[in-house]
Design an enzyme around this catalytic site. Structure first.
Site, PDB file in Angstrom:
ATOM      1  N   GLU A  51      35.333  41.445  34.254  1.00 18.64           N
ATOM      2  CA  GLU A  51      35.927  42.282  35.291  1.00 18.64           C
ATOM      3  C   GLU A  51      35.545  43.727  34.996  1.00 18.64           C
ATOM      4  O   GLU A  51      35.742  44.208  33.875  1.00 18.64           O
ATOM      5  CB  GLU A  51      37.454  42.157  35.309  1.00 18.64           C
ATOM      6  CG  GLU A  51      37.965  40.805  35.754  1.00 18.64           C
ATOM      7  CD  GLU A  51      39.480  40.705  35.705  1.00 18.64           C
ATOM      8  OE1 GLU A  51      40.134  41.698  35.310  1.00 18.64           O
ATOM      9  OE2 GLU A  51      40.018  39.645  36.039  1.00 18.64           O
ATOM     10  N   ASP A  62      48.199  50.433  36.592  1.00 20.25           N
ATOM     11  CA  ASP A  62      47.619  50.427  35.253  1.00 20.25           C
ATOM     12  C   ASP A  62      48.447  51.241  34.266  1.00 20.25           C
ATOM     13  O   ASP A  62      49.022  52.264  34.608  1.00 20.25           O
ATOM     14  CB  ASP A  62      46.195  50.993  35.301  1.00 20.25           C
ATOM     15  CG  ASP A  62      45.260  50.088  36.069  1.00 20.25           C
ATOM     16  OD1 ASP A  62      45.346  48.862  35.870  1.00 20.25           O
ATOM     17  OD2 ASP A  62      44.456  50.594  36.870  1.00 20.25           O
ATOM     18  N   TYR A 177      44.557  35.156  39.934  1.00 16.24           N
ATOM     19  CA  TYR A 177      44.902  35.979  38.767  1.00 16.24           C
ATOM     20  C   TYR A 177      46.423  36.053  38.707  1.00 16.24           C
ATOM     21  O   TYR A 177      47.049  36.676  39.545  1.00 16.24           O
ATOM     22  CB  TYR A 177      44.298  37.375  38.945  1.00 16.24           C
ATOM     23  CG  TYR A 177      44.400  38.298  37.740  1.00 16.24           C
ATOM     24  CD1 TYR A 177      45.584  38.439  37.016  1.00 16.24           C
ATOM     25  CD2 TYR A 177      43.308  39.049  37.335  1.00 16.24           C
ATOM     26  CE1 TYR A 177      45.669  39.288  35.933  1.00 16.24           C
ATOM     27  CE2 TYR A 177      43.379  39.908  36.248  1.00 16.24           C
ATOM     28  CZ  TYR A 177      44.561  40.026  35.547  1.00 16.24           C
ATOM     29  OH  TYR A 177      44.649  40.873  34.476  1.00 16.24           O
TER      30      TYR A 177
END
Length: 278
Positions: A51, A62, A177
């Site tokens: 990725e 994040d 995911y």
């Protein structure tokens, strides 16, 4: 078809009877050439899927490590065009490893969706993970990507209930995911029992492979997660190590060698996983 690379890799992993290792790094971190050296070395170190993060100024999902990586890359002039150029260079010597771009919609929107998809496919991108585009916005990017045979990989989380899950999975391709924790990347360690139950629930809704990420930092954790999932995803731990090495003044191949050694330990952990998932 670019999606075929992802499908082929997970089919090969299934045939081998083992989970895969997905490694995340930020494009252009700490600089473009070093980033290329790192990405080029990952398959030999044991990464089954890579990725590549698209640096963005406001990465809301994040944690500190990936935020810092994005800022380092942006400070050195990283752009989406340069990220696609990095992918093209990688494909000159590796046509087998699946590459997935991960990030936020704004850089893609600014680049122009039709142009981006054309350029991404030509460069050799296999899939996209765009964390801030919900399924209600599928016509913006998801559906056009699928028309170009670029996988659109969705995130499922601990709060994605059975009522919402079919909507999330409707146009998902490549793999699912599963975000193992509530919160930002790198903020906590996953609960393996909870992950096992979550993966089992996802597999009742889809035949796609399930990769599990967020919070995996050690070979032991990767092995535990790999025992219940089709792949373990490691990002913040790798990105943190890149930041530490860069702070020591390492760049280029010496930095890539350090990252490769760490990724090899993660790969060994995953390959030693005791499978309990179907």
């Amino acid at each position: 078809m670019t999606v075929a690379r992802i499908d082929a890799r997970f089919a090969a992993l299934k045939a081998e009877g083992r989970p895969g290792l997905v490694v995340f790094v930020t494009a252009g971190d700490p600089d473009l050439e070093t980033s290329f050296e790192v990405i080029r070395a990952l398959p030999a170190a044991g990464a089954d899927v890579i990725e590549i993060g698209m640096p963005f100024t406001d990465p809301m999902a994040d944690g500190p490590a990936i935020q810092a990586a994005g800022l380092r890359a942006l400070a050195n002039g990283q752009t989406l065009a340069k990220t696609l150029g990095l992918v093209r260079r990688f494909r000159e010597t590796d046509q087998a490893t699946p590459l997935v771009l991960m990030g936020y919609y704004n850089p893609i929107y600014s680049y122009g969706v039709p142009r981006f998809l054309t350029d991404a496919k030509a460069a050799g991108i296999d899939g996209l993970i765009v964390v801030d585009l919900p399924t209600e916005e599928d016509p913006e990017l998801c559906l056009p990507a699928l028309e170009q045979d670029i996988a659109f990989i969705r995130l499922a989380t601990p709060t994605t209930d059975d009522k919402r899950l079919p909507t999330v999975l409707r146009h998902t391709s490549g793999f699912v995911y599963y975000v193992s924790i509530n919160g930002i990347t790198g903020s906590a360690a996953p609960d393996c029992n909870a992950v096992a139950a979550a993966v089992a629930r996802l597999k009742r809704h889809t035949e796609l492979p399930v990769a599990v990420g967020f919070g995996i930092r050690t070979p032991e954790q990767a092995a535990e997660i790999g025992g219940n999932a089709d792949a373990a995803v490691v990002g913040s731990a790798v990105v943190s190590m890149i930041g530490e090495a860069a702070a020591e003044g390492l760049t280029g191949k010496p930095l890539a060698d350090r990252i490769s050694a760490f990724v090899a330990t993660l790969a060994a952990g995953v390959r030693g996983a005791k499978r309990s998932a179907a």
